[in-house]
Write a protein that holds these residues in place. Sequence first.
Motif, PDB file in Angstrom:
ATOM      1  N   GLU A 269       0.841  -1.257  -0.054  1.00 23.31           N
ATOM      2  CA  GLU A 269       0.066  -0.033  -0.033  1.00 23.31           C
ATOM      3  C   GLU A 269       0.760   1.274   0.030  1.00 23.31           C
ATOM      4  OE1 GLU A 269      -4.085  -1.816   2.224  1.00 23.31           O
ATOM      5  OE2 GLU A 269      -2.551  -0.531   3.387  1.00 23.31           O
TER       6      GLU A 269
ATOM      7  N   ALA B 226       1.001   3.979  -3.285  1.00 28.56           N
ATOM      8  CA  ALA B 226       0.814   5.293  -3.054  1.00 28.56           C
ATOM      9  C   ALA B 226       2.061   6.044  -3.427  1.00 28.56           C
ATOM     10  CB  ALA B 226       0.542   5.705  -1.481  1.00 28.56           C
TER      11      ALA B 226
ATOM     12  N   SER C 282      -2.601   4.611   0.185  1.00 21.82           N
ATOM     13  CA  SER C 282      -3.581   3.675  -0.702  1.00 21.82           C
ATOM     14  C   SER C 282      -4.153   2.525   0.008  1.00 21.82           C
ATOM     15  CB  SER C 282      -2.912   3.346  -2.187  1.00 21.82           C
ATOM     16  OG  SER C 282      -1.939   2.175  -1.357  1.00 21.82           O
TER      17      SER C 282
ATOM     18  N   TYR D  72      -6.667  -1.192  -6.026  1.00 23.89           N
ATOM     19  CA  TYR D  72      -6.400  -0.204  -5.193  1.00 23.89           C
ATOM     20  C   TYR D  72      -6.936   0.992  -5.226  1.00 23.89           C
ATOM     21  CZ  TYR D  72      -3.966   2.105  -9.166  1.00 23.89           C
ATOM     22  OH  TYR D  72      -3.919   2.830 -10.345  1.00 23.89           O
TER      23      TYR D  72
ATOM     24  N   ALA E 277      -6.270   5.218  -4.304  1.00 26.18           N
ATOM     25  CA  ALA E 277      -5.218   5.932  -3.899  1.00 26.18           C
ATOM     26  C   ALA E 277      -5.652   7.161  -3.796  1.00 26.18           C
ATOM     27  CB  ALA E 277      -3.967   5.973  -4.612  1.00 26.18           C
TER      28      ALA E 277
END
Length: 542
Positions: free
Chosen positions: A166, A170, A178, A333, A335
């Motif tokens: 994550e 990001a 994220s 995902y 973000a």
Amino acid sequence: MGEHDEDDKYNNVPYFTALTTYCNYAVIVLLGHIWDFLVNTFGRGDGVNGADGSDYAPYVRSFEDFYARRVYSRVSDCWGRPISSAPGAYVSVIEREDNLEMDWKVDLKPTGKTLDCINLASYNYLGYGELPGGIDQDTLEALDKYGVSTGGNCVEGRNDILEELEETMADFLDKEASIIFGMGFATNSQVLCSLVGPGCLLISDALNHASIVVGSRNSGAKIRTFAHNDARSMENTIRESIATGQPGTGKPWRKILVVVEGIYSMEGEICNLPEIIRVKKKYGVSLFLDEAHSIGAMGGTGRGVCEYWGVGTKDVDIMMGTFTKSFGAVGGYIAGSKDVIDLIRYTSPGALYATTMSPPCIKHISWVLSEIKGEDGTGKGKQRIKQLKENTMYLRRKLAEMGLQIYGEPESPVIPIMIYGVGQIATFSRECLARGLAVVVVGFPATPLILSRARICASAAHTTEDLDKALEIIKDVSKLTMIFYDTPKRRTPALKSPKKFEEKVHASDSIFSSEEIVEHSTENGHTVLPRAAPDFGRFSFM
């Protein structure tokens, strides 16, 4: 760029082809109804919905039942083909035949044979769906250390490798934070309800993906659409909505969120992001960008349509993408700002009620990201991105030279080939398969009635020899199906390269601020409000 009105697409349809397509559908429907009448009158029902004499309500609507039995069942072998290999440059397709014991029912049984085909059907843009060198060692070690499942959601199941991914995602997108989901479709369908709700307005591109349609309807927000990839239509919709306010009360909207895609998977068109950002800033609304098909595939370093256009990611409030196309994995995902991501983590059904991504998949995606970013020191990721662009433009150029009508921009790896005729869809699919080429064909109700097409996807995994072989097969089958519509007398509008985005765009205050989102989390219910029926032209059998 990319502002193709639906009427323009209809204008490209040859009149004779349009006429015969309508006539073919009419004949099929008429014969189907005649057959149903004969069966219901003299036969045993033949499985006709509600004809078995039971008192139970029918499972499906009468037209859906009729369409499945009398239309789709005739060509069902062209969709949902199972494979028995990795979806790489080549793929092994399991051969099937009609199960005569099933009568009219859509049922095909394997013959025990496979067909080795050049794969232009799979979303495998960077070639990571197949790893000739074998699975990365870190992925295998993750399986030994963490197992197959985390056994928890995005809160309890957030282990160290997921947290690392994550943070990496990001950083890759230049965002504060994220969140990773285990399913790409759910990344849209289970997140939008955490961002907007009753009293909010969601403005959606008319050709947005089914996952966005589902997520929008689940949010409880009022939904309005604008003409596909048309910033002027979007601006008119925003201006009118602000002027009139909420229906019935006229109160100002609590939030306004515009939702667009980076690459539209049925059209091959790239989002006109600079103009959309200009309108977004002018009216102070927020922007949700779905990069399922563009992340990894667009831009010099694979960072998507923002990089492609030279637009800063800070000008996009919420960025969504999946790992199922360019990354050869699963999941997706979101973000954005830290406040927005925290809100999603603690309120989204997809985060609270679903298990997180499998640890081996997490490590595979992390490994792919390290190659794309060049952190492995090999340059393989950069080469894959370059190869995808070259293969995409080579395919598009050769297909156009043949006289085939294609949609989309020169660098879009999604390449629709217009077929139009209902009978030609099945013939094109079956003949390509018989010659060793796997493609996807799409017809009604996945597209408008006379805008049927084949859809091929470029991949960095293919060599020029692979593409030349595939093009030769497409040429032979196109002759057989007579779909060379782009003759000198009937040329489609020229494909345009992206213009340099010269207008300087700065981040501006949005009515969709982090504070308002957090405040909204205490009020947002997940009631599904009634709305107009979704555009089933965006749904596919695949």
